[in-house]
Design a protein around this motif. Structure first.
Motif, PDB file in Angstrom:
ATOM      1  N   GLN A  61       0.830  -1.212   0.000  1.00 24.35           N
ATOM      2  CA  GLN A  61       0.000   0.000   0.000  1.00 24.35           C
ATOM      3  C   GLN A  61       0.860   1.256   0.000  1.00 24.35           C
ATOM      4  O   GLN A  61       0.578   2.221  -0.701  1.00 24.35           O
ATOM      5  N   GLU A  62       1.945   1.241   0.801  1.00 24.22           N
ATOM      6  CA  GLU A  62       2.845   2.395   0.830  1.00 24.22           C
ATOM      7  C   GLU A  62       3.536   2.588  -0.517  1.00 24.22           C
ATOM      8  O   GLU A  62       3.671   3.712  -1.013  1.00 24.22           O
ATOM      9  N   ALA A  63       3.953   1.506  -1.150  1.00 24.76           N
ATOM     10  CA  ALA A  63       4.588   1.616  -2.468  1.00 24.76           C
ATOM     11  C   ALA A  63       3.608   2.140  -3.503  1.00 24.76           C
ATOM     12  O   ALA A  63       3.961   2.940  -4.370  1.00 24.76           O
ATOM     13  N   TYR A  64       2.355   1.727  -3.398  1.00 24.10           N
ATOM     14  CA  TYR A  64       1.340   2.218  -4.345  1.00 24.10           C
ATOM     15  C   TYR A  64       1.108   3.714  -4.169  1.00 24.10           C
ATOM     16  O   TYR A  64       0.984   4.453  -5.147  1.00 24.10           O
ATOM     17  N   LYS A  65       1.081   4.167  -2.896  1.00 25.00           N
ATOM     18  CA  LYS A  65       0.892   5.606  -2.653  1.00 25.00           C
ATOM     19  C   LYS A  65       2.043   6.412  -3.233  1.00 25.00           C
ATOM     20  O   LYS A  65       1.846   7.444  -3.855  1.00 25.00           O
ATOM     21  N   GLU A  66       3.250   5.964  -3.037  1.00 16.72           N
ATOM     22  CA  GLU A  66       4.401   6.699  -3.561  1.00 16.72           C
ATOM     23  C   GLU A  66       4.389   6.736  -5.088  1.00 16.72           C
ATOM     24  O   GLU A  66       4.659   7.766  -5.705  1.00 16.72           O
ATOM     25  N   SER A  67       4.059   5.638  -5.700  1.00 14.77           N
ATOM     26  CA  SER A  67       4.014   5.634  -7.164  1.00 14.77           C
ATOM     27  C   SER A  67       2.905   6.540  -7.679  1.00 14.77           C
ATOM     28  O   SER A  67       3.055   7.202  -8.699  1.00 14.77           O
ATOM     29  N   TYR A  68       1.776   6.629  -7.001  1.00 13.65           N
ATOM     30  CA  TYR A  68       0.680   7.525  -7.408  1.00 13.65           C
ATOM     31  C   TYR A  68       1.119   8.989  -7.303  1.00 13.65           C
ATOM     32  O   TYR A  68       0.832   9.799  -8.186  1.00 13.65           O
ATOM     33  N   LYS A  69       1.849   9.315  -6.226  1.00 15.57           N
ATOM     34  CA  LYS A  69       2.342  10.686  -6.077  1.00 15.57           C
ATOM     35  C   LYS A  69       3.325  11.039  -7.190  1.00 15.57           C
ATOM     36  O   LYS A  69       3.301  12.146  -7.722  1.00 15.57           O
ATOM     37  N   ASP A  70       4.192  10.077  -7.511  1.00 12.96           N
ATOM     38  CA  ASP A  70       5.152  10.332  -8.590  1.00 12.96           C
ATOM     39  C   ASP A  70       4.445  10.549  -9.920  1.00 12.96           C
ATOM     40  O   ASP A  70       4.788  11.457 -10.685  1.00 12.96           O
TER      41      ASP A  70
END
Length: 240
Positions: A61-70
């Motif tokens: 979930q944390e990796a998905y959030k970071e990729s969405y922000k990028d």
């Protein structure tokens, strides 16, 4: 062995038998304690084992959030770059279209025109075009009026030509324009002679006073009638 007179269904008898059996069998007592200790150890061990499934879920979930922000940051950067490119192309087109932007301004030399100068020159050129458009509209309106007048004159001349063709001998006895001009010239010459002899042009005040007196004396109906008769007699002698 049951005591005489005691019923097998008596609850107190069952409790007594159970108590007496456990106390008499030490092996069963030892096994029960071992099983209870094993159960307690198993429950403790199960509670101390980390929950790996929850940790994996949090990591993904944390990796998905970071990729969405990028991705969102990248999309914003691209949109901003497109906006700046569109503005730059717009200013370049204005400099190409507006003639005053192409003329060299000696006050700034060979420097590139700023956006403020480009906008001001564009505004001035648009105002100039509006004035030219208004001027051309006025000229077109005047030309339309002239065309209308020419059409009316054309219709009148066509009617005159048609009337002359229908009656070719009509108007032969009419006085020509030359004769009319000679009459007018004779009257004006006579009046000018008296005007030149009576009017003083030394000052505007004298001119005003002399003009009124000349009109009262030489422009009376009787005087003008005599002048016209004299001119007509003179012209008649010349013609005949």
């Amino acid at each position: 062995m049951t005591e005489p007179g005691a019923s097998p269904e008596d609850p107190w008898v069952k409790v007594e038998y159970a108590y007496s059996d456990n106390s008499l069998d030490p092996e069963s007592t030892r096994k029960g304690s071992v099983v209870s200790r094993a159960n307690s150890i198993g429950s403790t061990s199960a509670s101390s084992v980390p929950n790996t499934d929850d940790e994996d879920s949090d990591y993904h979930q944390e990796a998905y959030k970071e990729s969405y922000k990028d991705r969102r940051r990248r999309a914003h950067t691209q949109a901003e770059q497109k906006r700046r490119d569109a503005i730059k192309r717009g200013y370049d087109d204005l400099q190409t279209i507006v003639p005053t932007c192409q003329q060299q301004d000696f006050s700034i030399g060979s420097q590139k025109l700023s956006k403020a100068i480009v906008l001001q020159k564009t505004i001035d050129y648009i105002q100039f075009l509006h004035k030219e458009k208004k001027k051309q509209e006025e000229e077109v309106s005047t030309l339309r009026k002239d065309v209308t007048a020419l059409k009316i004159m054309k219709v009148n001349y066509e009617q005159i030509v048609k009337a002359h063709q229908d009656n070719p001998h009509e108007g032969e006895d009419q006085v020509s324009d030359q004769v009319k001009f000679n009459v007018f010239q004779g009257i004006m010459d006579s009046l000018f002679q008296s005007f030149n002899a009576s009017i003083s042009v030394a000052s505007f005040q004298e001119l005003s006073a002399c003009v009124f007196s000349w009109i009262e004396e030489h422009c009376k109906p009787q005087t003008l009638r005599e002048i016209v008769i004299g001119v007509l007699h003179q012209l008649k002698n010349q013609l005949y």
